[in-house]
Scaffold this motif. Structure first.
Motif, PDB file in Angstrom:
ATOM      1  N   ARG A  34       0.828  -1.207   0.000  1.00 35.99           N
ATOM      2  CA  ARG A  34       0.000   0.000   0.000  1.00 35.99           C
ATOM      3  C   ARG A  34       0.865   1.260   0.000  1.00 35.99           C
ATOM      4  O   ARG A  34       1.734   1.414   0.851  1.00 35.99           O
ATOM      5  CB  ARG A  34      -0.904  -0.007   1.234  1.00 35.99           C
ATOM      6  CG  ARG A  34      -1.983   1.042   1.215  1.00 35.99           C
ATOM      7  CD  ARG A  34      -2.962   0.869   2.352  1.00 35.99           C
ATOM      8  NE  ARG A  34      -2.377   1.077   3.659  1.00 35.99           N
ATOM      9  CZ  ARG A  34      -2.209   2.269   4.219  1.00 35.99           C
ATOM     10  NH1 ARG A  34      -2.590   3.355   3.593  1.00 35.99           N
ATOM     11  NH2 ARG A  34      -1.662   2.363   5.417  1.00 35.99           N
ATOM     12  N   PRO A  35       0.623   2.188  -0.945  1.00 39.75           N
ATOM     13  CA  PRO A  35       1.389   3.433  -0.963  1.00 39.75           C
ATOM     14  C   PRO A  35       0.840   4.429   0.060  1.00 39.75           C
ATOM     15  O   PRO A  35      -0.346   4.457   0.363  1.00 39.75           O
ATOM     16  CB  PRO A  35       1.168   3.961  -2.388  1.00 39.75           C
ATOM     17  CG  PRO A  35      -0.189   3.465  -2.754  1.00 39.75           C
ATOM     18  CD  PRO A  35      -0.314   2.113  -2.075  1.00 39.75           C
ATOM     19  N   THR A  36       1.735   5.235   0.593  1.00 40.16           N
ATOM     20  CA  THR A  36       1.374   6.331   1.486  1.00 40.16           C
ATOM     21  C   THR A  36       2.229   7.530   1.108  1.00 40.16           C
ATOM     22  O   THR A  36       3.209   7.395   0.385  1.00 40.16           O
ATOM     23  CB  THR A  36       1.647   5.996   2.966  1.00 40.16           C
ATOM     24  OG1 THR A  36       3.049   5.807   3.150  1.00 40.16           O
ATOM     25  CG2 THR A  36       0.897   4.757   3.420  1.00 40.16           C
ATOM     26  N   THR A  37       1.846   8.688   1.619  1.00 41.37           N
ATOM     27  CA  THR A  37       2.744   9.834   1.503  1.00 41.37           C
ATOM     28  C   THR A  37       3.563   9.899   2.782  1.00 41.37           C
ATOM     29  O   THR A  37       3.042   9.734   3.875  1.00 41.37           O
ATOM     30  CB  THR A  37       1.983  11.156   1.297  1.00 41.37           C
ATOM     31  OG1 THR A  37       1.024  11.321   2.328  1.00 41.37           O
ATOM     32  CG2 THR A  37       1.324  11.216  -0.057  1.00 41.37           C
ATOM     33  N   GLU A  38       4.830  10.102   2.618  1.00 45.08           N
ATOM     34  CA  GLU A  38       5.784  10.161   3.721  1.00 45.08           C
ATOM     35  C   GLU A  38       6.284  11.595   3.843  1.00 45.08           C
ATOM     36  O   GLU A  38       6.722  12.179   2.858  1.00 45.08           O
ATOM     37  CB  GLU A  38       6.938   9.212   3.410  1.00 45.08           C
ATOM     38  CG  GLU A  38       8.132   9.334   4.300  1.00 45.08           C
ATOM     39  CD  GLU A  38       8.009   8.499   5.547  1.00 45.08           C
ATOM     40  OE1 GLU A  38       7.266   8.910   6.454  1.00 45.08           O
ATOM     41  OE2 GLU A  38       8.661   7.455   5.611  1.00 45.08           O
ATOM     42  N   HIS A  39       6.232  12.159   5.024  1.00 42.30           N
ATOM     43  CA  HIS A  39       6.794  13.491   5.272  1.00 42.30           C
ATOM     44  C   HIS A  39       8.304  13.342   5.477  1.00 42.30           C
ATOM     45  O   HIS A  39       8.726  12.670   6.403  1.00 42.30           O
ATOM     46  CB  HIS A  39       6.186  14.118   6.527  1.00 42.30           C
ATOM     47  CG  HIS A  39       4.769  14.532   6.369  1.00 42.30           C
ATOM     48  ND1 HIS A  39       3.718  13.662   6.547  1.00 42.30           N
ATOM     49  CD2 HIS A  39       4.234  15.730   6.048  1.00 42.30           C
ATOM     50  CE1 HIS A  39       2.584  14.321   6.336  1.00 42.30           C
ATOM     51  NE2 HIS A  39       2.871  15.560   6.038  1.00 42.30           N
ATOM     52  N   LEU A  40       9.100  13.964   4.611  1.00 37.84           N
ATOM     53  CA  LEU A  40      10.551  13.886   4.782  1.00 37.84           C
ATOM     54  C   LEU A  40      10.986  14.619   6.044  1.00 37.84           C
ATOM     55  O   LEU A  40      11.799  14.122   6.801  1.00 37.84           O
ATOM     56  CB  LEU A  40      11.267  14.452   3.559  1.00 37.84           C
ATOM     57  CG  LEU A  40      11.180  13.580   2.317  1.00 37.84           C
ATOM     58  CD1 LEU A  40      11.844  14.265   1.133  1.00 37.84           C
ATOM     59  CD2 LEU A  40      11.816  12.221   2.568  1.00 37.84           C
ATOM     60  N   VAL A  41      10.468  15.821   6.243  1.00 36.02           N
ATOM     61  CA  VAL A  41      10.671  16.517   7.510  1.00 36.02           C
ATOM     62  C   VAL A  41       9.424  16.198   8.329  1.00 36.02           C
ATOM     63  O   VAL A  41       8.330  16.658   8.006  1.00 36.02           O
ATOM     64  CB  VAL A  41      10.833  18.039   7.320  1.00 36.02           C
ATOM     65  CG1 VAL A  41      10.947  18.744   8.672  1.00 36.02           C
ATOM     66  CG2 VAL A  41      12.047  18.338   6.447  1.00 36.02           C
ATOM     67  N   PRO A  42       9.572  15.369   9.367  1.00 39.05           N
ATOM     68  CA  PRO A  42       8.393  14.942  10.125  1.00 39.05           C
ATOM     69  C   PRO A  42       7.612  16.118  10.702  1.00 39.05           C
ATOM     70  O   PRO A  42       8.184  17.164  11.027  1.00 39.05           O
ATOM     71  CB  PRO A  42       8.985  14.084  11.253  1.00 39.05           C
ATOM     72  CG  PRO A  42      10.335  13.683  10.773  1.00 39.05           C
ATOM     73  CD  PRO A  42      10.806  14.793   9.893  1.00 39.05           C
ATOM     74  N   TYR A 112      16.422  21.756  10.681  1.00 36.05           N
ATOM     75  CA  TYR A 112      16.365  20.309  10.455  1.00 36.05           C
ATOM     76  C   TYR A 112      16.604  20.017   8.977  1.00 36.05           C
ATOM     77  O   TYR A 112      17.411  19.148   8.629  1.00 36.05           O
ATOM     78  CB  TYR A 112      14.994  19.801  10.895  1.00 36.05           C
ATOM     79  CG  TYR A 112      14.783  18.319  10.762  1.00 36.05           C
ATOM     80  CD1 TYR A 112      15.074  17.460  11.816  1.00 36.05           C
ATOM     81  CD2 TYR A 112      14.283  17.761   9.584  1.00 36.05           C
ATOM     82  CE1 TYR A 112      14.864  16.091  11.702  1.00 36.05           C
ATOM     83  CE2 TYR A 112      14.077  16.407   9.466  1.00 36.05           C
ATOM     84  CZ  TYR A 112      14.374  15.580  10.524  1.00 36.05           C
ATOM     85  OH  TYR A 112      14.168  14.229  10.408  1.00 36.05           O
ATOM     86  N   LEU A 113      15.921  20.741   8.117  1.00 36.68           N
ATOM     87  CA  LEU A 113      16.052  20.575   6.670  1.00 36.68           C
ATOM     88  C   LEU A 113      17.493  20.857   6.228  1.00 36.68           C
ATOM     89  O   LEU A 113      18.079  20.074   5.483  1.00 36.68           O
ATOM     90  CB  LEU A 113      15.068  21.508   5.960  1.00 36.68           C
ATOM     91  CG  LEU A 113      15.124  21.588   4.450  1.00 36.68           C
ATOM     92  CD1 LEU A 113      14.882  20.247   3.816  1.00 36.68           C
ATOM     93  CD2 LEU A 113      14.094  22.604   3.958  1.00 36.68           C
ATOM     94  N   ALA A 114      18.069  21.939   6.712  1.00 40.11           N
ATOM     95  CA  ALA A 114      19.441  22.291   6.341  1.00 40.11           C
ATOM     96  C   ALA A 114      20.419  21.196   6.776  1.00 40.11           C
ATOM     97  O   ALA A 114      21.330  20.831   6.020  1.00 40.11           O
ATOM     98  CB  ALA A 114      19.829  23.632   6.966  1.00 40.11           C
ATOM     99  N   ALA A 115      20.227  20.654   7.962  1.00 38.59           N
ATOM    100  CA  ALA A 115      21.110  19.592   8.454  1.00 38.59           C
ATOM    101  C   ALA A 115      20.996  18.336   7.587  1.00 38.59           C
ATOM    102  O   ALA A 115      22.009  17.692   7.284  1.00 38.59           O
ATOM    103  CB  ALA A 115      20.776  19.261   9.907  1.00 38.59           C
ATOM    104  N   GLN A 116      19.789  17.979   7.182  1.00 40.46           N
ATOM    105  CA  GLN A 116      19.607  16.797   6.343  1.00 40.46           C
ATOM    106  C   GLN A 116      20.257  16.996   4.966  1.00 40.46           C
ATOM    107  O   GLN A 116      20.899  16.083   4.440  1.00 40.46           O
ATOM    108  CB  GLN A 116      18.125  16.453   6.196  1.00 40.46           C
ATOM    109  CG  GLN A 116      17.499  15.986   7.483  1.00 40.46           C
ATOM    110  CD  GLN A 116      18.250  14.833   8.090  1.00 40.46           C
ATOM    111  OE1 GLN A 116      18.402  13.771   7.488  1.00 40.46           O
ATOM    112  NE2 GLN A 116      18.755  15.023   9.297  1.00 40.46           N
ATOM    113  N   LEU A 117      20.107  18.180   4.400  1.00 40.46           N
ATOM    114  CA  LEU A 117      20.735  18.444   3.106  1.00 40.46           C
ATOM    115  C   LEU A 117      22.263  18.382   3.213  1.00 40.46           C
ATOM    116  O   LEU A 117      22.929  17.841   2.327  1.00 40.46           O
ATOM    117  CB  LEU A 117      20.284  19.804   2.552  1.00 40.46           C
ATOM    118  CG  LEU A 117      18.898  19.784   1.929  1.00 40.46           C
ATOM    119  CD1 LEU A 117      18.410  21.202   1.666  1.00 40.46           C
ATOM    120  CD2 LEU A 117      18.905  18.975   0.631  1.00 40.46           C
TER     121      LEU A 117
END
Length: 121
Positions: A34-42, A112-117
């Motif tokens: 089953r597909p879902t949408t996943e939030h990359l930044v929770p 958080y986004l900057a750290a992941q990138l």
């Protein structure tokens, strides 16, 4: 800010944009997967429910990832012998970064986004 479509519409759009494979384990999301949408930044880290923050994931990976950071979950997927779509994750994180720049806000999500990138590029 622009209005966001409902969850089912966002899932269809994500599948149209990224394909029908889970971004983490690369299983095709058909039949019993089953597909879902996943939030990359929770959401708990300030991630918005914007198209740019959502990718296609199977329900198993979405559930097992929980609130793990994308870079950490990619490492776990690789440890399990899977081949996650790292380029797709980076592409989506960059799109989210651009969207935040244009729309503003999302103060909690920015570091958080900057750290992941940084970790993934």
């Amino acid at each position: 800010m622009t209005d966001q479509p409902d969850r089912a519409t966002r899932l269809r759009e994500a599948i149209d944009r990224d394909g029908d494979r889970c971004v983490w384990c690369r299983r095709r999301c058909t039949g019993l997967v089953r597909p879902t949408t996943e939030h990359l930044v929770p959401r708990v880290k300030g991630g918005p429910s914007w198209r740019e923050n959502e990718v296609v994931a199977c329900s198993r990976c979405n559930r097992q990832r929980g609130h793990a950071a994308p870079a950490d979950w990619i490492a776990e997927c690789e440890r399990r012998g899977w081949s996650p779509d790292v380029a797709g994750v980076v592409r989506s994180l960059r799109a989210l970064d651009r969207a935040i720049t244009v729309r503003g806000g999302q103060r909690r999500a920015r570091p958080y986004l900057a750290a992941q990138l940084r970790r993934l590029t």
